[in-house]
Design a protein around this motif. Structure first.
Motif, mmCIF file in Angstrom:
data_model
loop_
_atom_site.group_PDB
_atom_site.id
_atom_site.type_symbol
_atom_site.label_atom_id
_atom_site.label_comp_id
_atom_site.label_asym_id
_atom_site.label_seq_id
_atom_site.Cartn_x
_atom_site.Cartn_y
_atom_site.Cartn_z
ATOM 1 N N LEU A 91 -13.135 -0.122 -0.454
ATOM 2 C CA LEU A 91 -11.896 0.178 -1.182
ATOM 3 C C LEU A 91 -11.438 1.610 -0.916
ATOM 4 N N LEU A 92 -12.388 2.530 -0.863
ATOM 5 C CA LEU A 92 -12.044 3.917 -0.529
ATOM 6 C C LEU A 92 -11.561 4.029 0.921
ATOM 7 N N LEU A 93 -12.089 3.182 1.785
ATOM 8 C CA LEU A 93 -11.655 3.180 3.186
ATOM 9 C C LEU A 93 -10.243 2.625 3.317
ATOM 10 N N LEU A 94 -9.935 1.597 2.537
ATOM 11 C CA LEU A 94 -8.625 0.950 2.625
ATOM 12 C C LEU A 94 -7.485 1.817 2.100
ATOM 13 N N ARG A 95 -7.789 2.832 1.325
ATOM 14 C CA ARG A 95 -6.725 3.697 0.812
ATOM 15 C C ARG A 95 -6.233 4.669 1.881
ATOM 16 N N LEU A 96 -6.972 4.774 2.995
ATOM 17 C CA LEU A 96 -6.632 5.720 4.047
ATOM 18 C C LEU A 96 -5.657 5.117 5.052
ATOM 19 N N PRO A 97 -4.764 5.934 5.611
ATOM 20 C CA PRO A 97 -3.876 5.443 6.674
ATOM 21 C C PRO A 97 -4.565 5.536 8.032
ATOM 22 N N LYS A 151 -16.523 11.018 2.101
ATOM 23 C CA LYS A 151 -17.754 11.698 2.481
ATOM 24 C C LYS A 151 -18.596 12.080 1.269
ATOM 25 N N VAL A 152 -17.918 12.469 0.185
ATOM 26 C CA VAL A 152 -18.645 12.795 -1.049
ATOM 27 C C VAL A 152 -19.363 11.555 -1.580
ATOM 28 N N VAL A 153 -18.675 10.417 -1.546
ATOM 29 C CA VAL A 153 -19.277 9.163 -2.022
ATOM 30 C C VAL A 153 -20.442 8.757 -1.124
ATOM 31 N N CYS A 198 -25.899 -5.182 -6.762
ATOM 32 C CA CYS A 198 -25.633 -3.759 -6.553
ATOM 33 C C CYS A 198 -25.263 -3.477 -5.098
ATOM 34 N N GLY A 199 -25.938 -4.163 -4.164
ATOM 35 C CA GLY A 199 -25.640 -3.971 -2.755
ATOM 36 C C GLY A 199 -24.195 -4.294 -2.426
ATOM 37 N N PHE A 200 -23.701 -5.414 -2.935
ATOM 38 C CA PHE A 200 -22.327 -5.827 -2.633
ATOM 39 C C PHE A 200 -21.304 -4.995 -3.407
ATOM 40 N N VAL A 201 -21.630 -4.579 -4.623
ATOM 41 C CA VAL A 201 -20.711 -3.738 -5.392
ATOM 42 C C VAL A 201 -20.552 -2.368 -4.740
ATOM 43 N N LEU A 202 -21.650 -1.772 -4.323
ATOM 44 C CA LEU A 202 -21.596 -0.460 -3.666
ATOM 45 C C LEU A 202 -20.844 -0.547 -2.341
ATOM 46 N N ALA A 203 -21.050 -1.626 -1.607
ATOM 47 C CA ALA A 203 -20.317 -1.817 -0.349
ATOM 48 C C ALA A 203 -18.820 -1.957 -0.624
ATOM 49 N N LEU A 204 -18.469 -2.650 -1.693
ATOM 50 C CA LEU A 204 -17.057 -2.823 -2.055
ATOM 51 C C LEU A 204 -16.406 -1.486 -2.389
ATOM 52 N N ILE A 205 -17.146 -0.602 -3.054
ATOM 53 C CA ILE A 205 -16.604 0.727 -3.380
ATOM 54 C C ILE A 205 -16.267 1.485 -2.101
ATOM 55 N N MET A 256 0.804 -1.199 0.000
ATOM 56 C CA MET A 256 0.000 0.000 0.000
ATOM 57 C C MET A 256 0.847 1.263 0.000
ATOM 58 N N GLY A 257 2.176 1.076 0.033
ATOM 59 C CA GLY A 257 3.097 2.198 -0.088
ATOM 60 C C GLY A 257 2.957 3.176 1.050
ATOM 61 N N GLY A 258 2.869 4.468 0.699
ATOM 62 C CA GLY A 258 2.805 5.523 1.697
ATOM 63 C C GLY A 258 1.500 5.529 2.468
ATOM 64 N N ASN A 259 0.467 4.858 1.951
ATOM 65 C CA ASN A 259 -0.822 4.834 2.639
ATOM 66 C C ASN A 259 -0.966 3.606 3.535
#
Length: 309
Positions: A160-166, A195-197, A150-157, A1-4
């Protein structure tokens, strides 16, 4: 995940932070409610599977709702119950993320299933002669499959956005499970994209579906008022009011949590609302449909008669 890279390997769920005596009492009360919830939803699912008279689109979607309620509660409540009677309230980073993913997936899926159920009621009452053609089993299967996908795809999004955070500390989550907003507060980086998502998701998965449901029920109400038979009106009102109660509970609490602006007591309110949604909502759904639905009550009586022979 590098720097994150996430430096935190586990989180601590603070829960309700009550006295030990109160937590023990709460444990037994919530355990009882959780057990009743599993039994009630299991009964609804079993009745729909076993009784041929309930093999209709409406009960097909209701069986999916029962599965979602059991899954949603089972994803969060056991952790909460465990934390009430143990001093070790730690949860690993991976388990926390998985819990977040599953609760988001089930919540999104329930939202879409409720919309499908409202569409089913709209077709049944406003277009009764074309009902069997419009709500064919292939259409119902597509609607259910699309809702789950759709429920599982939206949850995955979201995940994934959460996992990019440190996450470098603190590691205390002010909640009784890994709720998305509570986990986001611990991130060591800007969470504006998350938050936008979340807001966008809330608009398209809460406001827009709620508008569709309300419009469909306006048409349903107008169609019911045109029914000449008093018995027909009563039956239509009974069926639709059950679904409308469930829709109101789901959308109402979800919109309060994800669309109301931040306040000083927001986190405590979120925990109370989440407790209601995790325990009371899955328990109320089968009670609403069984107590206000003659067909379910008749199916239950038939099942008891068969068992007593």
């Amino acid at each position: 995940m590098g720097g994150n890279q996430s430096w935190v390997t586990e989180f601590v769920l603070l829960g309700f932070q009550l006295s030990s005596e109160t937590e023990v009492l709460l444990f037994w009360v919530l355990s009882l409610l959780y057990t009743f919830s599993l039994l009630a939803n299991g009964m609804i699912f079993a009745l729909i599977c076993l009784d041929q008279r309930l093999h209709t689109p409406m009960y097909f979607f209701l069986s999916h709702l029962a599965i979602i309620d059991v899954s949603y509660a089972s994803n969060n409540v056991p952790t909460m119950l465990s934390n009430l009677v143990t001093q070790n309230r730690a949860i690993s980073f991976v388990s926390c993320i998985m819990q977040t993913f599953l609760y988001l997936a089930f919540a999104h899926t329930e939202c879409l299933i409720l919309v499908a159920m409202s569409y089913d009621r709209y077709v049944a009452i406003c277009h009764p002669l074309q009902y069997t053609i419009i709500m064919s089993w292939s259409v119902c299967t597509v609607l259910a499959t699309t809702s789950w996908s759709c429920g599982f795809v939206l949850a995955l999004i979201h995940v994934l956005l959460l996992l990019r955070l440190p996450f470098c500390g603190p590691q205390k989550i002010n909640h009784f499970f890994c709720e998305l907003l509570s986990v986001l507060r611990l991130a060591c980086a800007d969470t504006w994209l998350n938050k936008v998502v979340i807001i966008t998701d809330s608009v398209f998965l809460l406001l827009w579906p709620l508008c569709l449901v309300l419009v469909s029920y306006i048409h349903i109400l107008l169609a019911i008022l045109k029914i000449q038979s008093g018995e027909g009106r009563r039956k239509a009102f009974s069926t639709c009011s059950s679904h409308l109660c469930v829709v109101g509970l789901f959308f109402g609490f979800a919109m309060v949590v994800y669309m109301v602006p931040d306040s000083n007591q927001r986190e405590e309110k979120e925990k109370i609302l989440a407790l209601f949604y995790n325990l009371f909502n899955p328990l109320l759904n089968p009670l609403i449909y069984s107590l206000r639905n003659a067909q379910v009550k008749e199916a239950f009586c038939r099942a008891l008669q068969v068992r007593s022979r």
